[in-house]
Write a protein that holds these residues in place. Structure first.
Motif, PDB file in Angstrom:
ATOM      1  N   PHE A 110      17.478  38.776  37.676  1.00  0.00           N
ATOM      2  CA  PHE A 110      15.952  38.572  37.426  1.00  0.00           C
ATOM      3  C   PHE A 110      15.122  39.191  38.626  1.00  0.00           C
ATOM      4  O   PHE A 110      15.500  38.479  39.912  1.00  0.00           O
ATOM      5  N   SER A 111      14.403  40.102  38.580  1.00  0.00           N
ATOM      6  CA  SER A 111      13.682  40.717  39.496  1.00  0.00           C
ATOM      7  C   SER A 111      12.663  40.054  39.892  1.00  0.00           C
ATOM      8  O   SER A 111      11.700  40.072  39.210  1.00  0.00           O
ATOM      9  N   CYS A 152      12.220  37.201  29.435  1.00  0.00           N
ATOM     10  CA  CYS A 152      11.443  36.146  28.407  1.00  0.00           C
ATOM     11  C   CYS A 152      11.948  34.861  28.595  1.00  0.00           C
ATOM     12  O   CYS A 152      10.993  33.895  28.642  1.00  0.00           O
ATOM     13  N   CYS A 153      13.184  34.614  28.736  1.00  0.00           N
ATOM     14  CA  CYS A 153      13.676  33.167  28.672  1.00  0.00           C
ATOM     15  C   CYS A 153      13.342  32.639  30.163  1.00  0.00           C
ATOM     16  O   CYS A 153      13.043  31.489  29.964  1.00  0.00           O
ATOM     17  N   VAL A 154      13.332  33.216  31.281  1.00  0.00           N
ATOM     18  CA  VAL A 154      13.073  32.759  32.578  1.00  0.00           C
ATOM     19  C   VAL A 154      11.652  32.239  32.482  1.00  0.00           C
ATOM     20  O   VAL A 154      11.069  31.264  32.980  1.00  0.00           O
ATOM     21  N   LEU A 155      10.740  33.215  32.074  1.00  0.00           N
ATOM     22  CA  LEU A 155       9.139  33.009  32.105  1.00  0.00           C
ATOM     23  C   LEU A 155       8.584  31.649  31.273  1.00  0.00           C
ATOM     24  O   LEU A 155       8.144  31.139  31.365  1.00  0.00           O
ATOM     25  N   ASN A 156       9.386  31.866  30.058  1.00  0.00           N
ATOM     26  CA  ASN A 156       9.272  30.607  29.206  1.00  0.00           C
ATOM     27  C   ASN A 156       9.641  29.256  29.827  1.00  0.00           C
ATOM     28  O   ASN A 156       8.877  28.374  29.555  1.00  0.00           O
ATOM     29  N   VAL A 205      15.432  30.755  37.258  1.00  0.00           N
ATOM     30  CA  VAL A 205      14.219  29.877  37.315  1.00  0.00           C
ATOM     31  C   VAL A 205      14.096  29.275  38.565  1.00  0.00           C
ATOM     32  O   VAL A 205      13.087  29.053  39.249  1.00  0.00           O
ATOM     33  N   ASP A 206      15.078  28.620  38.990  1.00  0.00           N
ATOM     34  CA  ASP A 206      14.928  28.065  40.433  1.00  0.00           C
ATOM     35  C   ASP A 206      14.665  28.875  41.577  1.00  0.00           C
ATOM     36  O   ASP A 206      13.651  28.638  42.252  1.00  0.00           O
ATOM     37  N   LEU A 207      15.166  29.893  41.539  1.00  0.00           N
ATOM     38  CA  LEU A 207      14.731  30.986  42.622  1.00  0.00           C
ATOM     39  C   LEU A 207      13.404  31.321  42.373  1.00  0.00           C
ATOM     40  O   LEU A 207      12.813  31.412  43.389  1.00  0.00           O
ATOM     41  N   LEU A 208      12.847  31.611  41.329  1.00  0.00           N
ATOM     42  CA  LEU A 208      11.560  32.052  41.004  1.00  0.00           C
ATOM     43  C   LEU A 208      10.515  30.876  41.715  1.00  0.00           C
ATOM     44  O   LEU A 208       9.622  31.138  42.159  1.00  0.00           O
TER      45      LEU A 208
END
Length: 589
Positions: A110-111, A152-156, A205-208
């Motif tokens: 995930f960039s 999509c999944c990470v942003l959701n 998700v945690d990294l973002l």
């Protein structure tokens, strides 16, 4: 039978007996590639619309998919949407880039660099969009089959996390329908691979979240009113999901529950083709001669394109499609158009140099390969160069003298004599304080600074990594700390044995570095590393007992650097030296 018809039949019979390798070799020619692109781009919108109508797609009465904008995925997708067709209808979304390499098998990244947040504004305005991309080898590019589903999944999921932080509650109806599941296309992603990707989602998700790369979380949750969902169309068929939970919505339902991204591959893959050979002979109505068609022909434009751009292609489409144009004439036409474009834009532009260098964060700092430091062109784009190799261009000294005569302000250059890989034993650690001092001085003076090694992936990355740890906030986007410009290098302890009259004179043996002899000799002392770190502790008001970085901090900082310089891959040996530089000082014993 006419002469043209006879010639075409003989050619077709000959080419039909060719091996797959021979066909691919011919199909790589620019003339065939450009004809393939034109074939895929023709009537693309009507073909996709027909697929959706035939699939009995459920469409919300309040939103019509006919009004959704068409967007190219950067690079490959841009070839299939002619600029004249006004596909990008929202100026705030100037570029969409889901990179295939992020989704390569086993990578599943995930960039933080390619968050594509402007796309959310388009989705909120229209309810959905069409995204165009293709692949020369696969029926779905990895950008579609893996990168976008991960995105999509990470942003959701992070949207729900932000809602909790801000105390923003979803109404009961939206709360029950807010889908955070992972959806991938069954045609390319197996159940087993789907599970592998799913296990990485929470870490992304945690990294973002910890990186603070989404600088306006409140604005983000205002935009993402509905969860994101992708649909894939290739070979004029909607693809099924790899896994569909009993309570999940079927792919063919497009309604107010989701923001939809319809991922369209305009190419056609014939049955029996494989990853190495999808090329086949085609001849459409009205054509005098056929050609070897390659699906995803734009995917490898760096091989055959000779710097031709989609804009130049579509602007001169009539010339490229003339039936009388030969392979050599196509190449000559490309070279002529590109040369005219280069003359218009200027041959030595910053963009050309950036092919070999990448800007790091919100700073005038670049990491590059040796080519990016080639004199004299390098001085058009940089004011200071830090060379992290044991070699340099012979013309560098002369180019610096020329710059001194041409410019009122001089340029700075410093070479750190660091051998490549394991050949270097101690010089990276020995010269690191000098390199860091060079960066501090030049960035404080707001110079454009290039740090390079042979490939821009190991030694140069190590120096920039150390700089980021000491002087940048550990969040995306990388930026200098507020107190950076208050750092005073003149407070570094002097070396007693240097004559005071020479202490602050430029040190010619260090090649126009702009640093004083006293400073360089101080930092090259046996205890130069400890001198520098102790100086940094005083400047930052931190106690000596705790290192500036541990292995986790180094890992996070490297990840942030790689968001800008994807080639950054320090060797195991180099990483060990970084760990020693920060963690093995006598200050911490």
């Amino acid at each position: 039978m006419s002469t043209n018809s006879t010639s075409n039949t003989q050619r077709h019979n000959c080419e039909s007996n060719m091996s797959g390798r021979q066909k691919r070799k011919i199909a790589y020619r620019a003339r065939y590639r450009l004809r393939s692109i034109h074939r895929d781009a023709t009537n693309l919108k009507s073909r996709i619309s027909s697929v959706l109508q035939q699939t009995s797609v459920s469409i919300s009465s309040s939103l019509s998919i006919e009004t959704w904008p068409w967007l190219p995925n950067k690079h490959c997708g841009s070839w299939y949407l002619p600029p004249s067709s006004n596909n990008v209808v929202d100026d705030s979304c100037t570029e969409v880039y889901f990179k295939s390499t992020d989704g390569h098998v086993g990578i599943y990244a995930f960039s933080l660099k390619r968050l594509n947040l402007p796309l959310l504004k388009v989705l909120k305005k229209y309810g959905g969009c069409y995204l165009v991309d293709s692949s020369v080898r696969k029926v779905l590019p990895d950008s579609f089959s893996r990168t976008i589903p991960i995105w999509c999944c990470v942003l959701n999921r992070i949207c729900l996390k932000y809602r909790k932080d801000f105390g923003v509650e979803l109404n009961n109806e939206k709360s029950s329908s807010w889908d955070t599941k992972l959806y991938t296309p069954a045609s390319t992603v197996s159940n087993e691979e789907h599970e592998k990707i799913l296990r990485l989602i929470d870490a992304h998700v945690d990294l973002l979240y910890s990186s603070k790369a989404i600088v306006d979380p409140k604005g983000f949750i205002d935009l993402l009113e509905k969860p994101l969902r992708a649909t894939w169309i290739t070979n004029e068929q909607i693809q099924e999901y790899t896994q569909l939970e009993p309570d999940a919505t079927d792919m063919t339902q497009i309604n107010d529950t989701f923001f939809k991204i319809i991922c369209c591959n305009p190419s056609t893959y014939f049955e029996g083709g494989n990853e190495k050979n999808h090329a086949h002979w085609v001849k459409t109505d009205g054509e005098i001669e056929g050609f070897f068609y390659t699906p995803g022909a734009a995917d490898d434009d760096d091989i055959w394109g000779r710097q031709l751009t989609p804009e130049l292609f579509w602007k001169n489409i009539d010339q490229f499609l003339k039936s009388s144009v030969t392979d050599d004439e196509t190449i000559a036409l490309i070279d002529l158009l590109v040369e005219k474009q280069n003359c218009t834009n200027g041959r030595f532009s910053l963009e050309a140099v950036m092919d070999n260098a990448n800007k790091i964060g919100d700073m005038p700092l670049w990491i590059g390969s040796r080519k990016s430091s080639r004199p004299p062109e390098c001085w058009n784009n940089f004011d200071a160069i830090l060379n992290c190799t044991d070699t340099h261009y012979d013309a560098m000294s002369e180019s610096i003298d020329d710059q001194l005569q041409k410019k009122r302000s001089k340029v700075n250059y410093l070479q750190l004599p660091i051998a490549e890989g394991k050949k270097d034993k101690k010089n990276l650690e020995k010269w690191m304080p000098v390199g860091l001092a060079f960066l501090v001085k030049n960035l404080q003076e707001r110079r454009r600074v290039l740090v390079h090694c042979a490939q821009g992936k190991d030694r140069s990355v190590a120096v920039v990594l150390a700089f980021v740890i000491l002087f940048c906030r550990p969040v995306y986007p990388l930026a200098l700390r507020d107190e950076f410009h208050s750092i005073n290098l003149s407070l570094i302890p002097e070396v007693a044995e240097i004559d005071k009259s020479e202490a602050n004179t430029p040190c010619e043996s260090y090649f126009h570095s702009g640093l004083s002899r006293n400073l360089i000799e101080s930092l090259l002392n046996e205890d130069g590393r400890d001198i520098f770190l102790q100086f940094m502790h005083r400047q930052s008001n931190k106690v000596n007992g705790k290192p500036f970085a541990d292995k986790e901090r180094v890992r996070i900082s490297l990840h942030l650097v790689k968001q800008y310089r994807e080639k950054a891959e320090p060797s195991r040996s180099t990483m060990q030296k970084i760990h020693r530089f920060f963690m093995s000082s006598s200050l911490y014993r």
